[in-house]
Design a protein around this motif. Structure first.
Motif, PDB file in Angstrom:
ATOM      1  N   LEU A  89       0.762  -5.100  -2.046  1.00 62.13           N
ATOM      2  CA  LEU A  89       1.469  -5.220  -2.993  1.00 62.13           C
ATOM      3  C   LEU A  89       0.757  -5.141  -4.501  1.00 62.13           C
ATOM      4  CD1 LEU A  89       3.782  -7.943  -1.551  1.00 62.13           C
ATOM      5  CD2 LEU A  89       4.134  -5.534  -1.717  1.00 62.13           C
ATOM      6  N   ALA A  90      -0.283  -5.876  -4.415  1.00 60.06           N
ATOM      7  CA  ALA A  90      -1.152  -5.875  -5.608  1.00 60.06           C
ATOM      8  C   ALA A  90      -1.753  -4.421  -5.959  1.00 60.06           C
ATOM      9  CB  ALA A  90      -2.350  -6.774  -5.584  1.00 60.06           C
ATOM     10  N   TRP A  91      -2.016  -3.859  -4.943  1.00 67.80           N
ATOM     11  CA  TRP A  91      -2.691  -2.534  -5.110  1.00 67.80           C
ATOM     12  C   TRP A  91      -1.247  -1.607  -5.809  1.00 67.80           C
ATOM     13  CZ3 TRP A  91      -1.159   2.127  -2.303  1.00 67.80           C
ATOM     14  CH2 TRP A  91      -1.958   3.235  -2.639  1.00 67.80           C
ATOM     15  N   LEU A  92      -0.056  -1.649  -5.297  1.00 73.82           N
ATOM     16  CA  LEU A  92       1.187  -1.097  -5.708  1.00 73.82           C
ATOM     17  C   LEU A  92       1.770  -1.636  -7.083  1.00 73.82           C
ATOM     18  CD1 LEU A  92       2.993  -1.064  -2.306  1.00 73.82           C
ATOM     19  CD2 LEU A  92       2.082   0.983  -3.362  1.00 73.82           C
ATOM     20  N   GLN A 116      -1.937   7.509   7.029  1.00 73.95           N
ATOM     21  CA  GLN A 116      -0.754   7.419   8.382  1.00 73.95           C
ATOM     22  C   GLN A 116       0.076   6.179   8.407  1.00 73.95           C
ATOM     23  OE1 GLN A 116      -2.973   8.097  11.863  1.00 73.95           O
ATOM     24  NE2 GLN A 116      -3.616  10.116  11.363  1.00 73.95           N
ATOM     25  N   GLY A 117      -0.249   5.235   7.745  1.00 71.31           N
ATOM     26  CA  GLY A 117       0.548   3.773   7.671  1.00 71.31           C
ATOM     27  C   GLY A 117      -0.361   2.960   7.122  1.00 71.31           C
ATOM     28  N   GLY A 121       9.581   9.036   5.474  1.00 65.60           N
ATOM     29  CA  GLY A 121       8.602   8.040   5.259  1.00 65.60           C
ATOM     30  C   GLY A 121       7.161   8.782   5.664  1.00 65.60           C
ATOM     31  N   ARG A 122       7.117   9.621   6.673  1.00 67.58           N
ATOM     32  CA  ARG A 122       5.900  10.051   6.986  1.00 67.58           C
ATOM     33  C   ARG A 122       5.500  11.182   5.893  1.00 67.58           C
ATOM     34  NH1 ARG A 122       8.554   9.932  12.195  1.00 67.58           N
ATOM     35  NH2 ARG A 122       9.602  11.938  11.716  1.00 67.58           N
ATOM     36  N   ALA A 157       9.434  -2.764   5.896  1.00 68.43           N
ATOM     37  CA  ALA A 157       9.860  -1.645   5.286  1.00 68.43           C
ATOM     38  C   ALA A 157       8.747  -0.677   5.393  1.00 68.43           C
ATOM     39  CB  ALA A 157      10.382  -2.101   3.973  1.00 68.43           C
ATOM     40  N   VAL A 158       7.468  -1.286   4.935  1.00 69.62           N
ATOM     41  CA  VAL A 158       6.417  -0.411   5.009  1.00 69.62           C
ATOM     42  C   VAL A 158       5.755  -0.047   6.356  1.00 69.62           C
ATOM     43  CG1 VAL A 158       5.550  -1.090   2.849  1.00 69.62           C
ATOM     44  CG2 VAL A 158       4.652  -2.351   4.732  1.00 69.62           C
ATOM     45  N   GLN A 159       6.039  -0.916   7.266  1.00 72.68           N
ATOM     46  CA  GLN A 159       5.710  -0.460   8.527  1.00 72.68           C
ATOM     47  C   GLN A 159       6.624   0.569   9.473  1.00 72.68           C
ATOM     48  OE1 GLN A 159       6.027  -4.425  10.691  1.00 72.68           O
ATOM     49  NE2 GLN A 159       3.987  -4.909  10.348  1.00 72.68           N
TER      50      GLN A 159
END
Length: 55
Positions: free
Chosen positions: A50-53, A36-37, A26-27, A16-18
């Motif tokens: 995920l922890a950061w989120l 940028q990614g 998404g961009r 999903a994140v890739q």
């Protein structure tokens, strides 16, 4: 925070994140946070993301 993600969940989140950079929406999300990614090439990096989120 739930740190007990199954391997299939990890793979789904990586995909999903890739894939964010593959769509206009998404961009736009990536641009709004100034990147940028995401590097999700390893489970450790994904868990850090995920922890950061807050997940």
């Amino acid at each position: 925070m739930n740190k007990a993600f199954a391997a299939t969940q990890i793979q789904a989140m990586q995909k999903a994140v890739q894939g964010l950079g593959e769509t206009e929406e998404g961009r736009a999300v990536l641009k709004s946070i100034g990147i940028q990614g995401f590097d999700t090439t390893s489970e450790r990096r994904l868990r850090t993301l995920l922890a950061w989120l807050g997940l």
